[in-house]
Design an enzyme around this catalytic site. Structure first.
Site, PDB file in Angstrom:
ATOM      1  N   LYS A 254       0.658  -1.221   0.014  1.00  0.00           N
ATOM      2  CA  LYS A 254      -0.105  -0.116   0.043  1.00  0.00           C
ATOM      3  C   LYS A 254       0.884   1.244  -0.084  1.00  0.00           C
ATOM      4  CE  LYS A 254      -1.019  -0.013   4.905  1.00  0.00           C
ATOM      5  NZ  LYS A 254      -1.925  -0.400   5.800  1.00  0.00           N
ATOM      6  N   ARG A 255       2.170   1.139   0.172  1.00  0.00           N
ATOM      7  CA  ARG A 255       3.071   2.060   0.027  1.00  0.00           C
ATOM      8  C   ARG A 255       2.968   2.680  -1.364  1.00  0.00           C
ATOM      9  NH1 ARG A 255       7.734   3.456   3.555  1.00  0.00           N
ATOM     10  NH2 ARG A 255       6.719   2.623   5.801  1.00  0.00           N
TER      11      ARG A 255
END
Ligand code: GLU
Length: 497
Positions: A254-255
């Site tokens: 999700k980064r």
């Protein structure tokens, strides 16, 4: 042949992940292509990390995608309960069997001993693992320690030598030496099973015929197969799907990419396009067509045609596909209807009108107030963040820290968002007005008449995260070195809170 039964078995410990939907899709296609059944099982044995909220989101997001299941915690079925937290008695009865047979043993080692052991193994560059300290305790000693109510776990025995060989339906034979396999804890000191134990017991009792899951589980498969052997059960067939990847080939995170299914819903993608896109991950239609429905995928489905090259989850490609769906699959009227349905989801509009009603006089007054809710990423300039009290670095920190705080929220509503903002501002020694400024710019883009707290609460974590990320990127993000520093500063802040 026995009926084909597959399952997806998410752990409800966070946002509903696109990886879960991807695995669900392939399991569902495979089961339904063979007139079998597709099961949803909730693996919530991690009491600390599992939440009912996360479970609810998983169900809702898979339903949004149309990936329905034939048996599951909500619809029931012959082999329930389908939530592991409701199956404790079953695991208890099964661990007794292994303890009696002597293929599992009680281990009374303290966490301190295990920590020291690990440190020593790391120092000696050995594979860390349990050393068998409690393997040969006498029956009498075990009985005494049990009656003294000493805290303990149950571990499985593992062969000291030789290899575990098994067939993976996509990869062929896989060989893993037993020395690499730890004497896995099966029952934790709180009496609950670990993933490995509950997963095997349930797959057997739920008559799962084919286990189709992510490749991160390959190294766990020897433990699972050994458990089947200890119980004397026929194992299912195993298929390990390639992991989804970011465009830079790293594991989807999700980064670097939005991973929550709700991001795609809130951003205004069509569920059928998202499912089609997930179908393209490792699967190609025999006719090479990239646009296909789930029914078409199912009709042509052949698990052995899954390709193992790490499929790249690429937003540009998804945008292209979604655009095709909008243009080719929906009439103008249908598109309008779908758009209105999307705009009204979650009662977003109702919540906004409630906030601004006192200040508007006609519908047209509402439009500029609502625009922030119906936009994706905002058009911002670095100058927009100029502020007399905060320099660019301060603003970036505020944005990043606030995002981390929001991600840790267990409950999402106006009050929790507000309390979070206040406490963070305080610990960063900033006036709340100054603190909220960069958030305000990042999340709403321009002045709106609702407070930034309301805007954040209504938008939801996924869009807020995307906009904060976007703002951080615009401001140059953090270098690798800087990330470490910022993480450390955040940690210190947390400790002082
Ligand atoms: N609970 C596991 C997960 O969250 C399931 C893994 C499996 O399918 O065996 O991915």
């Amino acid at each position: 042949m026995a009926q084909i039964r597959t399952r997806v078995a998410p752990s409800p410990t966070g946002d509903p992940h696109v990886g879960t939907a991807y695995i669900a899709l392939f399991n569902r296609c495979f089961a339904h292509a063979g007139q079998g059944r597709f099961i949803l099982r909730i693996e919530d044995t991690d009491k600390v990390r599992s939440t009912t909220e996360s479970e609810r989101k998983i169900l809702e997001s898979l339903q949004w995608l149309g990936l329905s299941w034939d048996e599951g915690p909500d619809v029931g079925g012959e082999y329930g309960p389908y939530r592991q937290s409701e199956r404790s008695d079953i695991y208890q009865a099964h661990i007794e069997q292994l303890l009696e047979k002597g293929t599992a043993f009680r281990c009374f080692c303290t966490p301190e001993r295990l920590q020291d052991l690990r440190a020593e193994q790391m120092q000696q560059k050995q594979t860390p693992g349990y050393d068998g300290h409690c393997l040969h305790l006498s029956a009498q000693e075990v009985a005494e320690r049990l009656s003294a109510k000493e805290s303990h776990v149950v571990r499985m025995k593992v062969p000291a030598e030789g290899d575990c060989r098994f067939m993976d339906g996509l990869r062929g034979e896989i060989v893993i030496p037993w020395t690499q396999i730890d004497m896995q804890v099966l029952i934790k000191s709180d009496g609950l099973p670990t993933y490995h134990f509950a997963n095997v017991v349930d797959d057997h009792l739920m008559k799962i015929s084919h286990v189709i899951r992510g490749e991160e589980w390959i190294n766990s498969t020897p433990k699972h197969l050994l458990l089947y052997e200890y119980f004397g059960w026929q194992p299912p067939e195993f298929f390990h799907m390639p992991l989804l990847r970011n465009p830079d080939k790293s594991k989807l995170s999700k980064r670097k990419n939005p991973t929550s299914i709700f991001y795609y819903r809130d951003m205004g993608y069509l569920p059928e396009a998202v499912v089609n896109y997930l179908g393209m991950m490792g699967w190609t239609m025999p006719n090479g067509e990239e646009k296909f429905s789930i029914e078409e995928m199912q009709a042509a489905f052949d698990l052995t045609r899954v390709s193992l090259g790490g499929p790249i989850f690429d937003l540009e490609k998804l945008d292209w596909l979604n655009g095709k769906y909008l243009r080719e699959n929906l009439s103008d009227a249908e598109l309008a209807e779908r758009f209105l349905g999307w705009a009204a989801q979650d009662d977003r509009l109702g919540r906004l009108t409630g906030l601004v009603k006192q200040r508007v006089e006609k519908f047209t007054d509402l439009v500029p107030l609502a625009a922030f809710m119906f936009s994706g990423l905002l058009e911002l300039r670095p100058d927009d963040f100029q502020h007399k009290k905060l320099d660019e670095e301060d603003s970036k920190k505020v944005l990043q820290f606030f995002l981390w705080h929001l991600e840790a929220l267990e409950e999402w509503n106006r009050d929790t968002v507000e309390t979070t903002a206040q406490s963070l501002a305080e610990s960063m020694e900033l006036k709340i007005r100054d603190f909220l400024f960069p958030i305000f710019v990042a999340v709403t883009g321009k002045p709106v008449s609702v407070s930034v707290i309301d805007a954040v609460a209504i938008l939801g974590l996924d869009l807020v995260r995307a906009r904060i990320r976007h703002a951080l990127d615009l401001l140059g993000g953090f270098s690798k070195k800087k990330v470490k520093e910022v993480e450390k500063a955040y940690q210190q802040l947390q400790e002082h809170q």
